[in-house]
Design an enzyme around this catalytic site. Structure first.
Site, short mmCIF file in Angstrom:
data_model
loop_
_atom_site.label_atom_id
_atom_site.label_comp_id
_atom_site.label_asym_id
_atom_site.label_seq_id
_atom_site.Cartn_x
_atom_site.Cartn_y
_atom_site.Cartn_z
CB SER A 43 -35.85 101.55 103.33
OG SER A 43 -34.70 101.39 104.10
CG ASP A 81 -34.42 106.99 108.78
OD1 ASP A 81 -33.87 106.04 109.38
OD2 ASP A 81 -34.98 106.86 107.69
CG HIS A 135 -36.15 103.62 108.38
ND1 HIS A 135 -35.45 104.23 107.36
CD2 HIS A 135 -36.46 102.38 107.92
CE1 HIS A 135 -35.31 103.39 106.34
NE2 HIS A 135 -35.92 102.26 106.66
#
Length: 712
Positions: free
Chosen positions: A561, A646, A681
């Site tokens: 991320s 995501d 995610h």
């Protein structure tokens, strides 16, 4: 077996797309890969080609991947329960079943419900004990879904009903279901298109939050059970797209607190649960740069407040009927950051940070009807590891029992109950690690690297003492994050043993942009100082090489991320320093994303990265954005992962990063892209499915380091 060179990597088509700003032109030949509907045939074909290529390159190590997966899974006690938590007349806990991906939510009656809770309490489980009741079995709910996750599970005050938030796509858009806790029969119609922020208001109503079209939590709603969602009343609408809403109940369960926050400012509304008809009331009004969070006990609100002057936060109190009559309970301290505050009827617990380590301090409070004064004589809970992680559990408000979760790089997740009256601490649960694990075989330590500007940067380290020689010949995996003031405290991960037991050293670089060393640590790694995050990581890597933990040829790096941004940036800056890199769901197209307010979460992120609509920020962000800085040079071996659904980092960001790397890099090192077509995610949702990702990543690293056994 054909060699990896026999199959050419996919080549994404190039469609010239120019973006002009401040007399600057950026050309993005892979802009076409972004498809908000996630249904474009050309885009899906490209992703499937990349997945097929990844499968092909890794096919020769499938035996090793299966072996590592078996190792990781073999350490798990598959049939287990969490440490029961006593609430009212029940013990509540979660159960996992052998072979099952998901957990069950269970409870059992307390035999002597009128007794005073004690750290020595043990939930009876024998034939004479009250029977176990499974309230919700996630395995049953997940049967018809590729992805399944429960974001929140909350029991009504009278323990008769349960509400839970369910996500079946990985896009973090939830449906809230209410059901009878005993019969499991549904109560009313589900609430759809909501966040997992919700709380009970008495036993017959819920307050919840919904999102706008860019997934910003922006409206608070009141729902009376048995009525249609369309009839719900909106308690508050946050119209400023820099601000998002959150919701929590006070430990006393007498108030709900709605926070409206940006990255720098947070104000609080409150709802008196006994008088919901009064609606939300302002408690701490919005003031630029002031961040507040609130708790409640007796006649007082307790307010944790941060400002430019009190950057590590101070703790205040005010009477319920006079929010301006402020008493300072714990003043601001330059070297100690107040992380969290947990209230009990007779105690206050403060989770703090000093010198990069968390600590837990508790104070006795005067009787509820007595005035509050500055707190003195706090007592700290002692911990044994040199580096560790400790996190708060839910307050058992009317008791003196503090529950917390402890872990270190060599200590499995542990649940403790600590009696604040007697000082007695009891280990209620430690995660079982099968396969002969012995914590004494591993060494954990803290090192300090010196950054380019002289700043000392902490590094947490673990290795197996009988395998690591510390002469530069050992392989290392270095992890980093460094954003959002997130504290990446050293914690245990049983799957990591598959690397440690092969002679790896694992390290965490606690770089600026995170919150490990206090608020200033964060502020010195954001906005126009963001590059400190990347140079700190590089300096940590060079320090570890200098101290002979590894060499460049043995150094692998990992981040996800915003940590994927870190990995992408340092790969462009110092590709010579690393042998292999893994970047998961990486935020790598910084400028393009931050210029598009229609992308989920973008507007709120301007206070994290800067607003590139302003020239100074535009050019600074462009100078480190990984996609914008890929160039014709040699790169190490790279694995990039993403999830098609995501909502936080669009799949197209890593897809563009990979496509541009394939176009420009001048080496023959492996570059792989793996897109989970049914995940978001946080990867896949099942507990064993997640282990498969770890096994795949570890196999990739071992392959690149030529550590694959001959028969694998």
């Amino acid at each position: 077996m054909a060699s990896s060179s026999d199959k050419k990597p996919p080549v994404a088509k190039k469609v010239k797309h120019e973006m002009k700003m401040f007399d600057d032109v950026r050309v993005d030949n892979y802009y076409w890969l972004r498809d908000d509907s996630r249904s474009d045939p050309d885009m899906l074909h490209y992703l499937n080609q990349e997945n097929a290529y990844t499968d092909y390159i890794m096919s020769g190590t499938k035996n090793l991947e299966d072996q590592i997966y078996a190792e990781i899974r073999g350490r798990i006690k598959e049939a287990d329960i969490s440490a029961p938590l006593r609430k009212g007349p029940y013990y509540y806990y979660e159960r996992t079943l052998e072979g099952k991906e998901y957990k069950q939510h269970c409870r059992r009656l307390v035999q002597n419900a009128g007794s005073v809770p004690s750290v020595l309490d043990v939930m009876p489980t024998g034939p004479e004990a009250p029977p176990e009741h499974v309230i919700l079995d996630e395995n049953e709910k997940a049967k018809n879904h590729v992805y399944y996750s429960i974001g929140a599970f909350k029991v009504s005050p009278n323990h008769k009903l349960v509400a839970y938030a369910e996500d079946t796509k990985g896009n973090e858009i939830y449906t809230i279901h209410v059901m009878d806790a005993e019969t499991r029969s549904p109560v009313g119609e589900p609430l759809v298109g909501v966040t997992d922020y919700f709380e009970w208001v008495g036993d017959e109503a819920l307050v919840y939050i919904t999102m706008d079209e860019i997934l910003r939590p922006y409206k608070v709603w009141f729902h009376k059970l048995g009525t249609n969602q369309s009839a719900d009343s909106c308690l508050y609408h946050e119209k400023d797209d820099m601000f998002s809403l959150d919701l929590e109940a006070s430990e006393s369960k007498k108030y709900l607190f709605v926070g409206s926050e940006s990255k720098t400012t947070r104000s609080i509304f409150y709802l008196d649960i006994s008088k919901p008809e009064n609606g939300l009331m302002v408690l701490t009004p919005r003031s630029e740069g002031i961040d507040t969070s609130v708790s409640h006990r007796g006649n007082h609100f307790f307010i944790k407040r941060r400002s430019d002057e009190t950057y590590n936060s101070e703790l205040l109190a005010c009477p319920l009927d006079d929010v301006n009559a402020i008493t300072t309970l714990i003043p601001h301290r330059d070297s100690v950051k107040i992380q969290d505050v947990i209230l009990f009827s007779d105690h206050l617990v403060v989770y703090e940070r000093e010198k990069g380590l968390p600590r837990v301090t508790f104070y006795s409070l005067p009787a509820i009807d007595e005035p509050l004064q500055s707190l003195q004589g706090g007592q700290a809970v002692e911990f044994v590891d040199p580096v560790y992680s400790v996190d708060p559990a839910e307050s058992q408000f009317s008791s003196s029992i503090l529950r917390f979760y402890y872990s270190s790089l060599r200590t499995p997740p542990s649940t403790y109950d600590y009696d604040m009256n007697t000082g007695v601490s009891v280990l209620k649960k430690i995660e079982t690690v099968l396969g002969g694990f012995d914590a004494s075989n591993y060494v954990t330590k803290r090192e300090w690297a010196i950054a380019q500007d002289g700043t000392q940067v902490p590094i947490s380290i673990v290795y197996r003492k009988d395998l690591v020689k510390l002469d530069g010949s050992d392989p290392m995996l270095l992890y980093g994050y460094g954003s959002y003031e997130v504290c990446v405290d050293p914690s245990f991960k049983s799957s990591r043993l598959s690397l440690l037991d092969r002679g790896f050293t694992f390290a965490i670089a606690h770089i600026r942009g995170g919150g490990e060393m206090g608020r200033k640590w964060y502020e010195n790694g954001k906005y126009l100082q963001k590059k400190n995050t990347f140079t700190d990581f590089i300096d940590c890597a060079e320090y570890l090489i200098e101290k002979k933990y590894c060499t460049k040829d043995k150094l692998c790096i990992n981040g996800g991320s915003a940590g994927g941004l870190l990995i992408g940036a340092v790969l462009n800056m110092r590709p010579d320093l690393f042998k292999a890199a893994v970047t998961r769901v990486p935020f790598v197209d910084v400028v393009t994303t931050m210029l598009d307010p229609t992308i989920p979460l973008t507007t709120a992120e301007w206070e994290e990265w800067g607003d590139p609509r302003k020239e100074e920020y535009y050019f600074y962000m462009k100078s480190y954005s990984p996609v914008d800085n890929v160039k014709a040079q040699k790169y190490p071996a790279i694995l990039v992962t993403t999830g098609l659904n995501d909502p936080r980092v669009l799949y197209s960001e890593p897809a563009k990063f990979v496509a541009k790397l394939r176009e420009l890099k001048t080496d023959d090192n492996v570059l792989l892209f793996k897109c989970e077509m049914g995940a978001g995610h946080f990867s896949k949702s099942g507990r064993f499915e997640k282990l498969q990702e770890d096994a795949f990543i570890y196999t990739f690293i071992l392959k690149i380091l030529n550590m694959v056994p001959a028969l694998a």
